[in-house]
Design a protein around this motif. Structure first.
Motif, PDB file in Angstrom:
ATOM      1  N   LEU A  52      -4.630  12.057   3.452  1.00 16.66           N
ATOM      2  CA  LEU A  52      -3.897  12.193   2.202  1.00 16.66           C
ATOM      3  C   LEU A  52      -2.462  11.719   2.320  1.00 16.66           C
ATOM      4  O   LEU A  52      -1.953  10.995   1.445  1.00 16.66           O
ATOM      5  CB  LEU A  52      -3.923  13.653   1.740  1.00 16.66           C
ATOM      6  CG  LEU A  52      -5.296  14.218   1.367  1.00 16.66           C
ATOM      7  CD1 LEU A  52      -5.181  15.707   1.018  1.00 16.66           C
ATOM      8  CD2 LEU A  52      -5.890  13.437   0.198  1.00 16.66           C
ATOM      9  N   ASN A  53      -1.775  12.132   3.397  1.00 18.67           N
ATOM     10  CA  ASN A  53      -0.354  11.836   3.515  1.00 18.67           C
ATOM     11  C   ASN A  53      -0.003  11.031   4.761  1.00 18.67           C
ATOM     12  O   ASN A  53       0.681  10.020   4.670  1.00 18.67           O
ATOM     13  CB  ASN A  53       0.457  13.144   3.512  1.00 18.67           C
ATOM     14  CG  ASN A  53       0.304  13.909   2.222  1.00 18.67           C
ATOM     15  OD1 ASN A  53       0.517  13.361   1.147  1.00 18.67           O
ATOM     16  ND2 ASN A  53      -0.081  15.176   2.312  1.00 18.67           N
ATOM     17  N   ASP A  76       2.476   6.759   7.211  1.00 19.01           N
ATOM     18  CA  ASP A  76       2.711   7.657   6.071  1.00 19.01           C
ATOM     19  C   ASP A  76       2.338   6.985   4.761  1.00 19.01           C
ATOM     20  O   ASP A  76       2.670   5.811   4.530  1.00 19.01           O
ATOM     21  CB  ASP A  76       4.201   8.030   5.992  1.00 19.01           C
ATOM     22  CG  ASP A  76       4.532   9.300   6.744  1.00 19.01           C
ATOM     23  OD1 ASP A  76       3.819  10.296   6.561  1.00 19.01           O
ATOM     24  OD2 ASP A  76       5.500   9.280   7.518  1.00 19.01           O
ATOM     25  N   GLY A  77       1.649   7.719   3.870  1.00 18.54           N
ATOM     26  CA  GLY A  77       1.510   7.314   2.478  1.00 18.54           C
ATOM     27  C   GLY A  77       0.561   6.172   2.199  1.00 18.54           C
ATOM     28  O   GLY A  77       0.645   5.561   1.125  1.00 18.54           O
ATOM     29  N   TRP A  78      -0.335   5.850   3.111  1.00 17.04           N
ATOM     30  CA  TRP A  78      -1.257   4.735   2.876  1.00 17.04           C
ATOM     31  C   TRP A  78      -2.138   5.021   1.661  1.00 17.04           C
ATOM     32  O   TRP A  78      -2.747   6.085   1.540  1.00 17.04           O
ATOM     33  CB  TRP A  78      -2.137   4.519   4.104  1.00 17.04           C
ATOM     34  CG  TRP A  78      -3.027   3.312   4.025  1.00 17.04           C
ATOM     35  CD1 TRP A  78      -4.233   3.223   3.402  1.00 17.04           C
ATOM     36  CD2 TRP A  78      -2.771   2.028   4.591  1.00 17.04           C
ATOM     37  NE1 TRP A  78      -4.758   1.967   3.547  1.00 17.04           N
ATOM     38  CE2 TRP A  78      -3.879   1.204   4.279  1.00 17.04           C
ATOM     39  CE3 TRP A  78      -1.724   1.488   5.344  1.00 17.04           C
ATOM     40  CZ2 TRP A  78      -3.958  -0.126   4.689  1.00 17.04           C
ATOM     41  CZ3 TRP A  78      -1.812   0.161   5.749  1.00 17.04           C
ATOM     42  CH2 TRP A  78      -2.913  -0.621   5.420  1.00 17.04           C
ATOM     43  N   ASP A 125      -2.532  14.668   8.360  1.00 18.34           N
ATOM     44  CA  ASP A 125      -1.957  15.586   7.381  1.00 18.34           C
ATOM     45  C   ASP A 125      -1.501  16.902   8.008  1.00 18.34           C
ATOM     46  O   ASP A 125      -1.712  17.990   7.447  1.00 18.34           O
ATOM     47  CB  ASP A 125      -2.966  15.855   6.258  1.00 18.34           C
ATOM     48  CG  ASP A 125      -3.381  14.570   5.550  1.00 18.34           C
ATOM     49  OD1 ASP A 125      -2.502  13.733   5.288  1.00 18.34           O
ATOM     50  OD2 ASP A 125      -4.586  14.399   5.289  1.00 18.34           O
ATOM     51  N   ASN A 126      -0.890  16.803   9.196  1.00 17.78           N
ATOM     52  CA  ASN A 126      -0.340  17.964   9.911  1.00 17.78           C
ATOM     53  C   ASN A 126      -1.406  19.003  10.263  1.00 17.78           C
ATOM     54  O   ASN A 126      -1.090  20.184  10.480  1.00 17.78           O
ATOM     55  CB  ASN A 126       0.779  18.628   9.091  1.00 17.78           C
ATOM     56  CG  ASN A 126       1.948  17.688   8.865  1.00 17.78           C
ATOM     57  OD1 ASN A 126       2.345  16.946   9.764  1.00 17.78           O
ATOM     58  ND2 ASN A 126       2.494  17.701   7.654  1.00 17.78           N
ATOM     59  N   VAL A 137       0.832  -1.203   0.000  1.00 16.07           N
ATOM     60  CA  VAL A 137       0.000   0.000   0.000  1.00 16.07           C
ATOM     61  C   VAL A 137       0.871   1.261   0.000  1.00 16.07           C
ATOM     62  O   VAL A 137       0.397   2.352   0.323  1.00 16.07           O
ATOM     63  CB  VAL A 137      -0.960   0.027   1.213  1.00 16.07           C
ATOM     64  CG1 VAL A 137      -2.092  -0.957   1.030  1.00 16.07           C
ATOM     65  CG2 VAL A 137      -0.218  -0.246   2.513  1.00 16.07           C
ATOM     66  N   SER A 138       2.151   1.090  -0.346  1.00 15.85           N
ATOM     67  CA  SER A 138       3.100   2.204  -0.462  1.00 15.85           C
ATOM     68  C   SER A 138       3.192   3.018   0.821  1.00 15.85           C
ATOM     69  O   SER A 138       3.338   4.243   0.795  1.00 15.85           O
ATOM     70  CB  SER A 138       2.696   3.130  -1.627  1.00 15.85           C
ATOM     71  OG  SER A 138       2.600   2.409  -2.830  1.00 15.85           O
ATOM     72  N   ALA A 139       3.094   2.333   1.961  1.00 20.10           N
ATOM     73  CA  ALA A 139       3.058   3.029   3.245  1.00 20.10           C
ATOM     74  C   ALA A 139       4.318   2.774   4.065  1.00 20.10           C
ATOM     75  O   ALA A 139       5.030   1.791   3.862  1.00 20.10           O
ATOM     76  CB  ALA A 139       1.834   2.608   4.044  1.00 20.10           C
ATOM     77  N   THR A 140       4.560   3.680   5.010  1.00 23.84           N
ATOM     78  CA  THR A 140       5.636   3.538   5.980  1.00 23.84           C
ATOM     79  C   THR A 140       5.050   3.628   7.378  1.00 23.84           C
ATOM     80  O   THR A 140       4.278   4.547   7.677  1.00 23.84           O
ATOM     81  CB  THR A 140       6.696   4.640   5.801  1.00 23.84           C
ATOM     82  OG1 THR A 140       7.262   4.554   4.489  1.00 23.84           O
ATOM     83  CG2 THR A 140       7.816   4.491   6.826  1.00 23.84           C
TER      84      THR A 140
END
Length: 293
Positions: A252-253, A155-157, A221-222, A117-120
């Motif tokens: 989003l992020n 991050d980045g899900w 997202d901060n 899922v391109s996540a960290t």
């Protein structure tokens, strides 16, 4: 001279257990991190695994769900739900001096990639060396010397859409990510109430004078802190597992969430007490033999 050697051996052992694991100590609290799964053991003895009052934390599952709470993204090559972190490797940083909301602390980070899922998944772990209060969205939590706080950062899900996830010919749309963590102490968790709590959020007694404070707030997202949806965080049991579920709505992020752990009293028959008792016995035997020669 013998005492100095014992201290040096202990320090090296704590910092370099193996390539996979790390153990750090500050303010009488030791945190052992498993490099292969990101699990943590927090206790009051040199080796927290030997402390019967230690808190054991494990990432149990991460599941994407739709607006009705159904799990999505289970089929296909790009999995959006995982029920096992045992084979997920984490990269662990060195221990650093830092501050958190102007309170002095030690920090160690560990990070893993969830490639499908391109996540960290990153966990920033703090051991406070100064007492005080920390605040998120007006929610105040008291910390003491030795309190452990771990910020969970996803991050980045990449969420499911009707065109990317499919089950039985129907598209699936993700609305939440549920992160399930096992937090196990000496006893069964019980919710604290009233003046017994050290937080405006939830606090659970884990037994052995240990507890965990769970904020209701997340940061997406901060942006500004906001409450988790529904009745989350939630506690549930599955067999002998004591599980806490944290629900994150679409972002989003990144999303950030930060539980706080208060280590209990050390078990007098384990850990450091056992080590030093054994060492003292050997020393007495040696002295007896020496003087009887």
């Amino acid at each position: 001279m013998l005492r100095v050697c014992v201290v040096i051996f202990w320090a090296v052992g704590c910092l370099h257990l193996s390539q996979a694991d790390e153990e750090v100590t500050a303010e009488g609290v030791s945190v052992k991190i498993q490099g292969q799964s990101g699990g943590m053991t927090i206790g009051r003895t040199e080796n927290p695994d030997q402390d019967k009052n230690a808190i054991k934390i494990k990432f149990d599952a991460i599941q994407e769900r739709d607006s009705s709470g159904n799990t999505v993204g289970k089929s296909g090559s790009d999995k959006h739900s995982f029920n096992n972190f045992a084979q997920l490797p984490f990269e662990i940083s060195s221990l650093q001096d830092t501050t958190y909301e102007n309170l002095t602390a030690k920090r160690i980070n560990f990070t893993a990639s969830i490639t499908s899922v391109s996540a960290t998944l990153r966990v920033q772990t703090y051991i406070f060396t100064e007492a005080g209060n920390i605040t998120i969205g007006g929610e105040i939590t008291k910390v003491e010397k030795g309190t452990v706080k771990f910020n969970i950062i996803l991050d980045g899900w990449t969420f499911c859409t009707a065109s990317t996830c499919n089950k039985g010919g129907s598209g699936e749309v993700g609305a939440f990510v549920d992160l399930t963590i096992s937090i196990k102490g000496k006893g069964t968790p019980s919710r604290k109430t009233g003046n017994n709590k050290r937080t405006d959020g939830e606090e659970y007694d884990l037994g052995g004078e240990a507890s965990v404070a769970l904020s209701k707030k997340i940061i997406k997202d901060n942006g500004d802190p906001e409450n988790m949806p529904g009745n989350y965080p939630a506690f549930e049991t599955q067999g002998n597992k004591q599980l806490f579920v944290f629900r994150f709505p679409t972002f989003l992020n990144r999303v950030v969430y930060d539980p706080t752990v208060y280590a209990g009293s050390a078990d007098a028959t384990s850990g450091a007490a056992t080590i030093y008792s054994g060492f003292s016995l050997l020393l007495l035997i040696f002295v007896g033999i020496f003087f009887n020669m």
